[in-house]
Scaffold this motif. Sequence first.
Motif, PDB file in Angstrom:
ATOM      1  N   ASN A 286      16.809 -70.954 -56.754  1.00  0.00           N
ATOM      2  CA  ASN A 286      17.773 -70.455 -55.771  1.00  0.00           C
ATOM      3  C   ASN A 286      17.684 -68.937 -55.749  1.00  0.00           C
ATOM      4  OD1 ASN A 286      19.803 -70.708 -53.827  1.00  0.00           O
ATOM      5  ND2 ASN A 286      21.462 -70.573 -55.316  1.00  0.00           N
ATOM      6  N   ALA A 287      18.273 -68.338 -54.736  1.00  0.00           N
ATOM      7  CA  ALA A 287      18.380 -66.883 -54.652  1.00  0.00           C
ATOM      8  C   ALA A 287      19.656 -66.546 -53.901  1.00  0.00           C
ATOM      9  CB  ALA A 287      17.168 -66.274 -53.955  1.00  0.00           C
ATOM     10  N   PHE A 288      20.239 -65.403 -54.239  1.00  0.00           N
ATOM     11  CA  PHE A 288      21.449 -64.972 -53.544  1.00  0.00           C
ATOM     12  C   PHE A 288      21.601 -63.464 -53.673  1.00  0.00           C
ATOM     13  CE2 PHE A 288      22.669 -66.291 -57.842  1.00  0.00           C
ATOM     14  CZ  PHE A 288      23.451 -65.246 -58.291  1.00  0.00           C
ATOM     15  N   GLU A 289      22.524 -62.913 -52.906  1.00  0.00           N
ATOM     16  CA  GLU A 289      22.740 -61.470 -52.843  1.00  0.00           C
ATOM     17  C   GLU A 289      24.007 -61.091 -53.604  1.00  0.00           C
ATOM     18  OE1 GLU A 289      23.191 -61.145 -48.656  1.00  0.00           O
ATOM     19  OE2 GLU A 289      21.314 -62.207 -48.280  1.00  0.00           O
ATOM     20  N   ARG A 290      24.016 -59.877 -54.133  1.00  0.00           N
ATOM     21  CA  ARG A 290      25.244 -59.369 -54.752  1.00  0.00           C
ATOM     22  C   ARG A 290      25.178 -57.849 -54.823  1.00  0.00           C
ATOM     23  NH1 ARG A 290      24.413 -61.292 -61.089  1.00  0.00           N
ATOM     24  NH2 ARG A 290      22.945 -59.647 -61.690  1.00  0.00           N
ATOM     25  N   ALA A 291      26.359 -57.271 -54.919  1.00  0.00           N
ATOM     26  CA  ALA A 291      26.436 -55.832 -55.162  1.00  0.00           C
ATOM     27  C   ALA A 291      26.002 -55.564 -56.590  1.00  0.00           C
ATOM     28  CB  ALA A 291      27.863 -55.330 -54.929  1.00  0.00           C
ATOM     29  N   ALA A 292      25.353 -54.429 -56.830  1.00  0.00           N
ATOM     30  CA  ALA A 292      24.805 -54.135 -58.148  1.00  0.00           C
ATOM     31  C   ALA A 292      25.887 -54.194 -59.218  1.00  0.00           C
ATOM     32  CB  ALA A 292      24.144 -52.757 -58.150  1.00  0.00           C
ATOM     33  N   PRO A 301      24.816 -56.028 -49.878  1.00  0.00           N
ATOM     34  CA  PRO A 301      24.100 -56.318 -51.123  1.00  0.00           C
ATOM     35  C   PRO A 301      23.249 -55.151 -51.577  1.00  0.00           C
ATOM     36  CG  PRO A 301      23.060 -57.428 -49.273  1.00  0.00           C
ATOM     37  CD  PRO A 301      24.346 -56.861 -48.756  1.00  0.00           C
ATOM     38  N   ALA A 302      23.269 -54.909 -52.866  1.00  0.00           N
ATOM     39  CA  ALA A 302      22.420 -53.883 -53.453  1.00  0.00           C
ATOM     40  C   ALA A 302      21.272 -54.498 -54.238  1.00  0.00           C
ATOM     41  CB  ALA A 302      23.234 -52.971 -54.376  1.00  0.00           C
ATOM     42  N   GLU A 303      21.360 -55.815 -54.519  1.00  0.00           N
ATOM     43  CA  GLU A 303      20.307 -56.467 -55.275  1.00  0.00           C
ATOM     44  C   GLU A 303      20.268 -57.949 -54.943  1.00  0.00           C
ATOM     45  OE1 GLU A 303      21.532 -55.410 -59.202  1.00  0.00           O
ATOM     46  OE2 GLU A 303      22.876 -57.139 -59.419  1.00  0.00           O
ATOM     47  N   LEU A 304      19.119 -58.549 -55.213  1.00  0.00           N
ATOM     48  CA  LEU A 304      18.940 -59.980 -55.045  1.00  0.00           C
ATOM     49  C   LEU A 304      18.739 -60.622 -56.410  1.00  0.00           C
ATOM     50  CD1 LEU A 304      16.451 -60.162 -52.024  1.00  0.00           C
ATOM     51  CD2 LEU A 304      18.955 -60.023 -51.987  1.00  0.00           C
ATOM     52  N   VAL A 305      19.318 -61.783 -56.578  1.00  0.00           N
ATOM     53  CA  VAL A 305      19.111 -62.585 -57.776  1.00  0.00           C
ATOM     54  C   VAL A 305      18.191 -63.737 -57.398  1.00  0.00           C
ATOM     55  CG1 VAL A 305      20.201 -64.006 -59.546  1.00  0.00           C
ATOM     56  CG2 VAL A 305      21.374 -61.965 -58.673  1.00  0.00           C
ATOM     57  N   PRO A 343      16.348 -54.944 -57.185  1.00  0.00           N
ATOM     58  CA  PRO A 343      17.127 -53.933 -56.461  1.00  0.00           C
ATOM     59  C   PRO A 343      16.639 -53.807 -55.022  1.00  0.00           C
ATOM     60  CG  PRO A 343      16.266 -53.085 -58.558  1.00  0.00           C
ATOM     61  CD  PRO A 343      15.561 -54.366 -58.279  1.00  0.00           C
ATOM     62  N   LEU A 344      17.569 -53.666 -54.105  1.00  0.00           N
ATOM     63  CA  LEU A 344      17.207 -53.440 -52.708  1.00  0.00           C
ATOM     64  C   LEU A 344      17.150 -51.961 -52.366  1.00  0.00           C
ATOM     65  CD1 LEU A 344      19.236 -56.237 -50.897  1.00  0.00           C
ATOM     66  CD2 LEU A 344      16.796 -56.187 -51.411  1.00  0.00           C
ATOM     67  N   ASP A 345      17.870 -51.139 -53.115  1.00  0.00           N
ATOM     68  CA  ASP A 345      17.822 -49.697 -52.877  1.00  0.00           C
ATOM     69  C   ASP A 345      17.018 -49.042 -53.988  1.00  0.00           C
ATOM     70  OD1 ASP A 345      19.495 -50.047 -54.987  1.00  0.00           O
ATOM     71  OD2 ASP A 345      21.277 -49.176 -54.034  1.00  0.00           O
ATOM     72  N   GLY A 346      16.981 -47.709 -53.981  1.00  0.00           N
ATOM     73  CA  GLY A 346      16.249 -47.009 -55.033  1.00  0.00           C
ATOM     74  C   GLY A 346      14.759 -46.951 -54.791  1.00  0.00           C
TER      75      GLY A 346
END
Length: 492
Positions: A286-292, A301-305, A343-346
Motif C-alpha cells: 500500500n502507499a499513502f500521503e502524510r505531512a512530514a 502531503p510532504a512525504e509518501l509512505v 520526501p516530496l519536498d527538499g
Amino acid sequence: MQAGFELGFRTLDSEVRDRELPVEGAIPEWLTGALVRNGPAKFEVGGERVGHWFDGLAMLHRFDFAEGVRYTNRFLRSETYRRAVEDGVIEGQFATDDGGYLAKLRQLLTGDPTDNCNVHVVRVADSLVAMTEVPRYLSVDPATLDTRGEFAFADDLGGHINCAHVLPDPHRGETFGLLTRFGRTTEYVVYRLPDGSTSRERVGGIETDTPAYLHSFALTERYVVVTEHPFVTTVASFLLPGGEGFVDHYDWKPERGTRFHVLDRETGARVVTRETDPWFVFHHVNAFERAAGDADTGAAPAELVVDLVAYEDAGVVEGLYLADADDWFERGEDGHLRRFVLPLDGGEADSSDVGGGEADRNPTGEVTTELLYDGCELPRIAPADRTQPYRYVYAQGAAEPDGNHVAKVDVETGESRRWEQSGYFVEEPIFVRAPGADRPTDEGVVLVTALNTDEERTDLLVLDGETLDERARAPLPHAVPFGFHGRYFPEW
C-alpha cells in the motif's frame, strides 16, 4: 524436495464444476460473494517438464459462498493451452529454455506474445479478465470459468510488458495499470481505466534506457509510485541469438540503487524521483500521503509512505526454477515487509532525467526505511484501505520444511499474529472486511487456500480477521498446485 512440498508443483489435470464442498465450522452469513484464484496447474507437456514455476498452464478456481461453499476449477482454454494439449508444445513462457522469456520477448516484438494468462484476475466492466505479464488478456465467464475468448480493450494503448497487478481504487471509481513499451527509448506507461469502461486512458510515462522487471507498483490519493529496482535489461539483449531463458537477459545492477518515480495521477507529470539502496520487489502492499512527521494533519502531503515486500537481491527469481525447488529451504531468500518514506519536498528531480539517469540526491530528500516483518510474501490489505493510512497487512509467511503460516501485521504498533498448522502450506491470504465495519478495522475474515500435505489435498480456510482463529474449512477434492493471485468479488 521435501516430502509433501512437491505436491505444490505437481500437475492437476482434474476439473470439477459447481461442486458443493463439505464445510467444517461456520461461515459468516454475510459472506455471499466469490473468491476467484489464478495460477499454474500443468507443468508437463509432450513428455517434458517446464523449467520455471511461472510457466505452468493457467487454471482458475472459483469458491462461491452464496450457499455454503461451491467449487469450480477450469483450465484457461488459451491458444497456448491448445498447442500444449494438441501439439505437445509449450513456448513463449517466462523462463523455459529457448521457449523462455527470450522467445516471449521476440514474440512480443513481432506481435504474437503468449496468452497463458496465469497471474491474476480483474473485473473490467462486466467481464472477468485473466492477466499475465504480457498484453494478452482472456475473458472468462465469472460463474462457470469457461473461457470466452480473447479480451480486447477499446483503445489503442500499446505496450510489450504488462504489469498484471492493476490497482482498483474504490474511492475514485477507477483502476490504474502499468505497461512497459519498448522502442528507441523504452517507456513505462501509466494508465487509468474508469469503472464500467473498457477504454484505458494514458496518464503519463517514464522514459528509461535500461528497463526493469516491474511486477507491481503503488498508488496514493494524488500520486502513482513506480518502483524501479536494479534488475534490468536492454531491448537488444532479447534480440541477440542464443537459447537462454528469462533471467539470463536481466542483470542485477546494485550500483544503480532503487528509484521511486512519483507521478501526479491527474496530469502524469513527474513530481520527484528518489533513490535508495538496491532492493528487488515483486509486490507492493500500500502507499499513502502524510505531512512530514505526522500521521494525519490534513495539510498538503510532504512525504509518501510506501510499504512493500523487499529482497536484498533478485536471486529469488532464479530460485523459482522447478529444478531448484529441492533447495528452497536452504537458500534463505525470503522477502521482508518494509516501509519506505519518500520526501516530496527538499529538492525536485530534474524533469529532463529519464528513468535510467541520476535521481535527485539532495540530502533533504533522503529516503528512510524500516523493517515491519521478516519473512513473508503475497501481501494483501482490505481494498478500501488502498491509498489510505491503514493498519493491517495479511501475508503468506516464509516456508519451513513442515509448512508455512498466515501472518497478520499491525503496521502501526508492529505487533503480529500468525496461523499455522504442521503440514500446511498456505497461499495468498485475502482479507474480506465485514459489511458495515469501519475502516481500518480488522473485523472480517481471511480467505486462504492451503496445501494439506498429510491428506494430499488443498483446504479452503476461513480465518477470523482479528484473531486468525479458524472459523471454517472446506476440503477440496484434489491438491491444487501453488498458485499466484486472486480477488474476492462481492457480486459474483
